[in-house]
Design a protein around this motif. Structure first.
Motif, PDB file in Angstrom:
ATOM      1  N   GLY A 181      21.568   5.617 -27.149  1.00 37.58           N
ATOM      2  CA  GLY A 181      20.119   5.520 -26.951  1.00 37.58           C
ATOM      3  C   GLY A 181      19.721   4.196 -26.346  1.00 37.58           C
ATOM      4  N   ALA A 182      20.363   3.092 -26.782  1.00 33.76           N
ATOM      5  CA  ALA A 182      20.053   1.787 -26.200  1.00 33.76           C
ATOM      6  C   ALA A 182      20.455   1.737 -24.733  1.00 33.76           C
ATOM      7  N   ALA A 183      21.590   2.355 -24.393  1.00 35.29           N
ATOM      8  CA  ALA A 183      22.017   2.406 -22.993  1.00 35.29           C
ATOM      9  C   ALA A 183      21.033   3.214 -22.157  1.00 35.29           C
ATOM     10  N   LEU A 184      20.520   4.299 -22.739  1.00 36.81           N
ATOM     11  CA  LEU A 184      19.540   5.117 -22.024  1.00 36.81           C
ATOM     12  C   LEU A 184      18.263   4.330 -21.761  1.00 36.81           C
ATOM     13  N   ALA A 210      22.526  11.440 -33.032  1.00 38.66           N
ATOM     14  CA  ALA A 210      21.122  11.034 -33.075  1.00 38.66           C
ATOM     15  C   ALA A 210      20.543  10.798 -31.687  1.00 38.66           C
ATOM     16  N   ASP A 211      21.413  10.630 -30.672  1.00 35.20           N
ATOM     17  CA  ASP A 211      20.944  10.333 -29.314  1.00 35.20           C
ATOM     18  C   ASP A 211      20.944  11.555 -28.409  1.00 35.20           C
ATOM     19  N   VAL A 212      21.407  12.686 -28.910  1.00 34.66           N
ATOM     20  CA  VAL A 212      21.490  13.892 -28.079  1.00 34.66           C
ATOM     21  C   VAL A 212      20.105  14.328 -27.621  1.00 34.66           C
ATOM     22  N   ALA A 213      19.147  14.349 -28.527  1.00 28.01           N
ATOM     23  CA  ALA A 213      17.796  14.797 -28.177  1.00 28.01           C
ATOM     24  C   ALA A 213      17.167  13.884 -27.138  1.00 28.01           C
ATOM     25  N   ALA A 214      17.372  12.574 -27.261  1.00 22.76           N
ATOM     26  CA  ALA A 214      16.796  11.629 -26.304  1.00 22.76           C
ATOM     27  C   ALA A 214      17.386  11.826 -24.911  1.00 22.76           C
ATOM     28  N   MET A 215      18.683  12.096 -24.831  1.00 21.40           N
ATOM     29  CA  MET A 215      19.317  12.308 -23.524  1.00 21.40           C
ATOM     30  C   MET A 215      18.868  13.609 -22.893  1.00 21.40           C
ATOM     31  N   GLY A 237      29.170  15.615 -30.051  1.00 16.80           N
ATOM     32  CA  GLY A 237      27.956  15.110 -29.407  1.00 16.80           C
ATOM     33  C   GLY A 237      27.854  15.538 -27.968  1.00 16.80           C
ATOM     34  N   ILE A 238      28.952  15.455 -27.213  1.00 21.25           N
ATOM     35  CA  ILE A 238      28.932  15.856 -25.799  1.00 21.25           C
ATOM     36  C   ILE A 238      28.728  17.357 -25.670  1.00 21.25           C
ATOM     37  N   ASP A 239      29.359  18.145 -26.530  1.00 14.92           N
ATOM     38  CA  ASP A 239      29.220  19.606 -26.464  1.00 14.92           C
ATOM     39  C   ASP A 239      27.795  20.052 -26.765  1.00 14.92           C
ATOM     40  N   ALA A 240      27.034  19.238 -27.485  1.00 14.32           N
ATOM     41  CA  ALA A 240      25.670  19.613 -27.852  1.00 14.32           C
ATOM     42  C   ALA A 240      24.655  19.287 -26.768  1.00 14.32           C
ATOM     43  N   LEU A 241      25.066  18.576 -25.714  1.00 14.36           N
ATOM     44  CA  LEU A 241      24.133  18.170 -24.663  1.00 14.36           C
ATOM     45  C   LEU A 241      23.747  19.351 -23.774  1.00 14.36           C
ATOM     46  N   ASN A 242      22.506  19.297 -23.271  1.00 15.54           N
ATOM     47  CA  ASN A 242      22.034  20.302 -22.320  1.00 15.54           C
ATOM     48  C   ASN A 242      22.023  19.782 -20.884  1.00 15.54           C
TER      49      ASN A 242
END
Length: 503
Positions: A181-184, A210-215, A237-242
């Protein structure tokens, strides 16, 4: 958005009224084919088996005839003449690749050697390949672990990023963790300063849940992930990304796909910009029409009026140019465009015959004096603006001011002309002010052996300044280089520690 979706969204015809010729072609085809199929001998006085044996072409209605191909060729010609397009002509002053922020995860897990030589080193290799593929487009680099830090701001020179990329090691990071999230946030802060939409690429082996939703909620820019994981290894975490996720590959297929995905929003923005004309792709249909027209050489397929067309083509005057096999199929401008698209600007400058295209190629090649020579006598705002840019790059500020003013006289709303006119005036004023200070003795000190400024206004007065023997002894080149700390890891470690302490 994928390339195919973007294509269908932007596809249209520049001259759609020419599509009205399609019903005319269809009507001619129907009329001629009906006559050809209807020419059958009367068989009422003959026995059926004799009529079938004596009749040639009885099944003509079920096979192709010359008018079928003529109609197809005419349809292709009409479609090409209508001007199909789905993109704009590239602007030589605007990069055709989106600005990109690369966020590299630098943690202990990235030192895992299950991806040879290690996940971190493979990530660096992929970033270098991506920078080379983008050919000087604007790029920035962020490193993150428990905290995120800007390594290199936006730059068009990939060589600037190389030493800092090499210096990124796990021990330079002040905190441990996986704060995506900080990197984003840091990447979005960099992209907010860009005038055009760009992309954010996360090079990582995992994303905190915790950062999946923000990405997934990233808007205004394209976001993607390069998963530096070996085949068969997953990450929750990566598998949960859209957002698009690309698995690292042994070749460059992964970075090619990522570059295409990250540029989607940028290509849309360029296409929706009304400054550049639409790129007419009608020549594609012309090639198809010529290909299908080759069957006219078959025996029995040449139309009666085909000889008239060939005769007319032979009578019409034309200029032949056949210095090589390529010249048999492509004009000089077409060859120049191919060289330009492949970034061989010097070759494109030699091939182009059209003045503006030739000038653009010479400008991209850095041959600014030749640009001005080619544009001499062309009285358009585009020509004067390009000449002004060439003068500005060549430090001929007075000529640049004159060209930009001419551009505004021809088109008061020409994009960038007013801004560059103001910039040229400020640079010239700075040069003249510097000359005045030098002439009056201000800013004394040792400097270059000779400095020459454009001083046509004769501002200031002639003053002779004698150098002094006393003063600090200048270091030799070798001595100066020995004082430079070339270890970027130490530099980044200290800088990141200071930034973390301030936060």
């Amino acid at each position: 958005m994928t390339d195919l979706a973007l294509f269908f969204d932007l596809f249209h015809f520049i001259r759609p009224w020419l599509l009205l010729l399609l019903p005319v072609v269809a009507l001619i085809w129907w009329f001629v084919r009906r006559r050809l199929v209807g020419n059958r001998l009367p068989d009422a006085a003959l026995a059926p088996h004799l009529a079938q044996a004596l009749t040639v072409g009885n099944s003509r209605a079920g096979r192709l005839v010359p008018i079928d191909e003529v109609a197809l060729v005419l349809i292709l010609i009409c479609l090409g003449a209508a001007g199909p397009t789905w993109s704009r002509v590239p602007d030589p002053f605007v990069a055709q690749t989106a600005p990109l922020v690369i966020a590299l995860k630098v943690t202990a897990s990235m030192e895992n050697k299950d991806l040879a030589p290690s996940r971190l080193e493979r990530s660096k290799q992929k970033i270098r390949d991506l920078l080379a593929l983008r050919a000087g487009a604007r790029s920035a680099l962020i490193a993150y672990s428990g905290s995120a830090h800007s390594v290199v701001p936006m730059t068009e020179d990939p060589n600037v990023l190389q030493p800092y990329l090499e210096g990124l090691q796990v021990d330079v990071m002040p905190d441990t963790g996986n704060n995506t999230g900080a990197a984003l946030e840091a990447a979005q802060a960099i992209m907010a300063k860009e005038a055009s939409p760009g992309g954010i690429l996360f090079v990582t082996d995992d994303v905190a849940g915790a950062d999946v939703a923000a990405m997934d909620a990233v808007t205004g820019t394209s976001a993607a992930v390069l998963a530096t994981l070996p085949d068969g290894t997953g990450s929750a975490g990566i598998d949960a990304l859209n957002i698009p996720v690309q698995q690292v590959t042994v070749d460059d297929a992964d970075i090619v796909a990522l570059d295409r995905q990250l540029n989607a929003a940028y290509r849309r923005a360029l296409a929706e910009d009304g400054d550049q004309p639409w790129d007419d792709r009608g020549w594609l249909f012309a090639w198809l029409a010529a290909l299908f027209g080759l069957s006219w050489f078959r025996r029995g397929w040449t139309m009666r009026w085909g000889a008239a067309v060939v005769l007319a083509a032979m009578i019409l005057p034309y200029h032949a140019r056949a210095e090589g096999v390529t010249d048999w199929f492509l004009t000089a401008d077409q060859q120049g465009q191919i060289a330009y698209n492949n970034r061989h600007f010097d070759r494109a400058g030699e091939l182009f015959l059209e003045p503006m295209h030739k000038a653009y190629a010479l400008y991209r090649d850095g041959n600014y004096e030749s640009v001005v020579e080619v544009l001499a006598g062309i009285e358009t705002p585009d020509a004067s603006f390009l000449a002004g840019m060439a003068h500005l790059k060549n430090r001929n500020y007075r000529d640049a001011i004159e060209d930009f003013q001419t551009t505004l006289d021809r088109d008061k709303d020409f994009p960038g002309a007013a801004k560059n006119l103001d910039l040229s005036k400020k640079i010239l004023d700075f040069v003249e002010t510097t000359r005045e200070q030098s002439d009056t003795g201000e800013g004394e000190g040792e400097g270059a052996d000779e400095v020459v400024f454009d001083n046509k206004d004769a501002r200031g007065s002639d003053t002779q300044i004698e150098g002094r023997d006393e003063g600090p002894h200048l270091l030799t080149a070798d001595q100066w280089m020995n004082t430079v700390d070339t270890n970027t890891s130490d530099f980044l470690r200290q800088r990141f520690a200071i930034e973390a302490a301030r936060k």
